[in-house]
Structure formats: structure tokens, C-alpha cells
Scaffold this active site. Structure first.
Site, PDB file in Angstrom:
ATOM      1  N   SER A  65     -23.843 -13.531  13.297  1.00  0.00           N
ATOM      2  CA  SER A  65     -23.230 -13.889  12.016  1.00  0.00           C
ATOM      3  C   SER A  65     -22.339 -15.125  12.069  1.00  0.00           C
ATOM      4  CB  SER A  65     -22.422 -12.704  11.472  1.00  0.00           C
ATOM      5  OG  SER A  65     -23.280 -11.746  10.902  1.00  0.00           O
ATOM      6  N   LYS A  68     -23.130 -17.810   9.643  1.00  0.00           N
ATOM      7  CA  LYS A  68     -22.606 -17.874   8.284  1.00  0.00           C
ATOM      8  C   LYS A  68     -21.607 -19.014   8.087  1.00  0.00           C
ATOM      9  CE  LYS A  68     -23.277 -12.973   7.095  1.00  0.00           C
ATOM     10  NZ  LYS A  68     -23.868 -12.418   8.335  1.00  0.00           N
ATOM     11  N   SER A 129     -18.376 -10.349   6.463  1.00  0.00           N
ATOM     12  CA  SER A 129     -19.631 -10.762   7.097  1.00  0.00           C
ATOM     13  C   SER A 129     -20.853 -10.133   6.435  1.00  0.00           C
ATOM     14  CB  SER A 129     -19.618 -10.428   8.595  1.00  0.00           C
ATOM     15  OG  SER A 129     -20.608 -11.161   9.287  1.00  0.00           O
TER      16      SER A 129
END
Length: 445
Positions: A65, A68, A129
Site C-alpha cells: 500500500s 498509494k 489505507s
């Protein structure tokens, strides 16, 4: 006697081995600085880009993640360019809804036929997240996640990330997305970044859009009637038992986990005006990624300080003047225009010196500058030179870390008038004749 000899030999061998360990690889950077239990790691001074520590930082791994951060950047860029605003609303298409409804992805639980603002979706992405809100933002900005992925790779090239591959906006494996994977990407593909690339992405995010830290520093927020929590346990004032993990000055940035990537974390912290960026990849547990980051931050803040080593106006002794040709004065002084400062490791101040580099278009082969000369005229650069054992590189350039300032003149020198120049020319003419005659006479004898 024999036993004493054996003891002496053992002590001698131990000493020799210790010396070998110390000097076996004298060129190794940061060899004894800090022990980080991660597959890959890096620590960077966020102001200058100077790399303070690295371990396998060029190794390309799945960032999970932490991907991101690129999505965050592109959303903030779209807002900055006026394409969308924080108050722009969008509804959830079938693709992100299916991701949100899947318990395996443990999202915030998005609803269809409901208007969400960009701010709501962004906070859920950056703080919690959330994968589905990330996809919804990608679709809003680019029309589809596939087009958004193209934007991600284009921006990575623009940022000059050394190692990257973006195949989706979330950091999940395409295998997890199944038939929803972005068009044009492979079924088993995954995002890939090195720790160095991840740190550079983080650098651009917080430098280009510092307001992003206003969101990443939030421990909790309200989303659609529920309280969602930040996965960054190093934030000060985390609720409940997580408070014990808090680290003073931390205000970001992004956690990551998949089975393939392991536990990852990109962190940033600021103390006494000094900001650091860290990345750890493939650690052993949720706790470990923060424990290893704490080691890096402790090392950075305890061992390195921004220091002014040479003040503005500094002059190298015996090199403070350059000769002037065709001027009313024969020489002019030069000095460093600005102070020369850098992040210095404790005790390394004396490992730095200053060196002049003159511009060839200003200074001729005889080391002279031609009048007229203006005060403050740039004639070259003054550079900090590090002569210590460690090899510091810069995250932004990929080259050895350097600090420079302009080398400028301290006063003006007018061009000499035509009469004085003529007299000088005549003098030089007769001087050449005289010396030529002397050489001729010497040749007779």
C-alpha cells in the site's frame, strides 16, 4: 610455557581478526552505523536529499500500500490544477464496490448510490489505507484505473524514480483483483519499487504538496458515520495501547502489507527544523516495521545535524584574489556568495573543506579576468568537499552529495582607458625587444 604461548597466539589471532573485520571493506557505506532488520531500507535528509543510511536500497520489491503515495500525489495534482476539488462528489462504481464488499480487503464499507466527496475518499485512502476508495479516486481522476495506471508510470518517469512498475492504484497484487485488474496489465503482475524510489516518491509528495501531511498526521477521522484509524503506529497520541509506539515528530507517511511484500513502512518525522524520510521494506511483523523505523530516526536525529561550515563571504587564504587584465586595478577579490551548510555527522566537521572552481568563460588560461568587472559578478563556484570515509549520495541526483554556492567578486574594476592600454602595449613591445636582444647576445657567448 606452552600454555602461555597458546594464550598469546589466541589473543594475537583475535586482534588480527578484529582488524580484518574493521578494514575488510573500507569502502562500504554506513557499515557500522545502525543495524536494520529489513530486506531493504533507506534514510534521507528531506531538505537536501542527502542519503544518511541505506541497505539494499536499489533492490526492487513489492511496496504494497505504499503504492498509494503515488495515487495521493496524482489526486493532489488534479486538485491543484483545478480538475477536481476537495468538495467534488462521486458515486461508487461496481468495481470499487466489489472490493469494498470483500471481507478479505477489510475496507471502510462503501455504499452505492451515495455521494462521497474527494476529501472523504482521500482521507480513507491516506489514513486507513482503504483500497476501494483509492480505486474510486483513480476512476474519478482518469476515467478508469487503467488510464490512471498510465498516469502513475508517466509521473514516475517525470520524477525520475530509478526503479518502478505500477500496475494498479492500490498496491494489491493483480492476482487479488482477478478480472478487475486494470486493462493492459498482466494477471500476476504486481507493483514494484525500490526503497530508493519509494523515498523519492515520498520526497516529492511532501515537498510538492506539504498539506498532504495534514491528513497523514491524523490518528483517526470520521467516515460515513464510523471512526477509522490510522495504521501508522508511530504517530504521537495514537489511541489506546498504540500510544506506546508513538515517536515525537512523526507526521506520516504510509504503511503497506501483502503476503508477497511483507510489512513495509515509509515514515517521515520532523524535529528542531530537521525532517527525515525513511523506508523499510519486507520486515517481519506489524511491530517490526515501526521498531526498525525508530532505529533509523534515532540514528538520524542523534547523529546528524544541519551545520553552517563556512559563512557567506568566506575566502580561502592565499586564494582570495584573481588577476585582472585590461583593468584600472591589477586584481580583484573573490568570496563565497552564500553560506555553505550541510547535514553533518557528529565529529565530522573537520572532514569538510572548501574548493574553488572557476568558470572557463570568465577566467582565461592565465588565470585572469578581463575588465570591466562588476561587483558580485559570478566567476565560478565554491564547493564543500568531504574527505571522510563514508560515501554520501543524493537521492535527487543519484550522484555524490555536493553543496555549492556562487563564487563572486567583492568589488568592481573599471576597464583601463585607451591611452593607458596603449602605453602598456608599447611597454610590452619594448620589453619583448629588450629581452629578445638579451637572449641573442647570450647566444653569441
Amino acid at each position: 610455557m606452552k600454555q602461555r604461548f597458546q594464550v598469546t597466539m589466541a589473543v594475537t589471532m583475535a586482534f588480527v581478526l578484529s582488524v580484518m573485520v574493521i578494514f575488510a571493506n573500507p569502502g562500504s557505506t554506513y557499515a557500522a552505523s545502525v543495524d536494520v532488520n529489513a530486506k531493504s531500507a533507506i534514510l534521507v535528509d528531506a531538505s537536501s536529499g542527502k542519503i544518511l543510511f541505506e541497505k539494499n536500497s536499489d533492490l526492487t520489491l513489492p511496496p504494497a500500500s505504499m503504492t498509494k503515495m503515488m495515487t495521493e500525489y496524482l489526486v493532489l495534482e488534479a486538485i491543484d490544477k483545478g480538475k477536481i476539488s476537495w468538495d467534488t462528489t462521486t458515486q461508487i462504481s461496481d468495481y470499487p464496490y466489489s472490493i469494498s464488499a470483500n471481507p478479505g480487503f477489510s475496507g471502510v464499507g462503501l455504499r452505492q448510490n451515495h455521494d462521497y466527496t474527494v476529501r472523504e475518499l482521500y482521507e480513507a485512502m491516506a489514513i486507513n489505507s482503504d483500497n476501494a476508495t483509492t480505486i474510486a479516486l483513480a476512476e474519478l481522476v482518469a476515467g478508469s484505473e487503467a488510464e490512471f495506471v498510465k498516469m502513475m508510470n508517466e509521473k514516475a518517469a517525470e520524477m525520475k524514480l530509478p526503479d518502478y512498475q505500477f500496475v494498479n492504484s492500490t498496491g494489491l497484487s493483480n492476482k487479488d483483483l482477478g478480472d478487475n485488474r486494470p486493462k493492459g496489465t498482466e494477471p500476476d503482475a504486481t507493483n514494484l519499487l525500490s526503497a530508493k524510489s519509494t523515498a523519492l516518491l515520498a520526497y516529492h509528495l511532501i515537498h510538492d504538496y506539504p498539506k498532504s501531511l495534514d491528513v497523514t498526521s491524523m490518528t483517526t477521522t470520521e467516515f460515513d458515520g464510523q471512526t477509522i484509524q490510522n495504521w501508522n503506529w508511530l504517530l504521537p497520541d495514537m489511541p489506546g495501547y498504540l500510544k506506546q509506539f508513538g515517536y515525537e515528530g512523526v507526521d506520516g507517511l504510509k504503511t503497506g502489507f501483502t503476503d508477497l511484500a511483507g510489512y513495509c513502512f515509509t515514515g517521515t518525522a520532523k524535529r528542531d527544523g530537521q525532517r527525515l524520510i525513511s523506508v523499510v521494506m519486507k520486515t517481519d511483523s506489524k511491530e517490526a516495521r515501526f521498531q526498525e523505523t525508530r532505529k533509523l530516526f534515532d540514528y538520524g536525529f542523534q547523529q546528524f545535524k544541519q551545520k553552517e561550515l563556512y559563512p557567506a563571504g568566506y575566502q580561502i587564504k592565499d586564494k582570495s584574489e584573481i588577476q585582472v587584465s585590461k583593468g584600472k586595478e591589477d586584481q580583484v577579490e573573490v568570496e563565497a556568495k552564500d553560506a555553505l551548510a550541510t547535514v553533518v555527522k557528529n565529529g565530522d566537521e573537520k572532514q569538510y573543506s572548501i574548493k574553488y572552481h572557476f568558470n572557463k568563460d570568465k577566467i582565461d588560461k592565465d588565470g585572469k579576468i578581463t575588465a570591466p568587472v562588476k561587483k558580485g559578478e559570478k566567476v565560478g563556484t565554491a564547493e564543500l568537499v568531504y574527505k571522510g570515509d563514508e560515501k554520501y549520495h543524493n537521492l535527487l541526483t543519484g550522484k555524490a552529495s555536493t553543496t555549492k554556492t556562487d563564487l563572486v567578486t567583492t568589488s568592481s574594476v573599471e576597464k583601463s582607458n585607451w591611452f593607458m592600454l596603449a602605453l602598456g602595449g608599447i611597454g610590452n613591445f619594448f620589453s619583448d625587444i629588450f629581452h629578445g636582444a638579451v637572449d641573442t647576445v647570450k647566444g653569441w657567448f
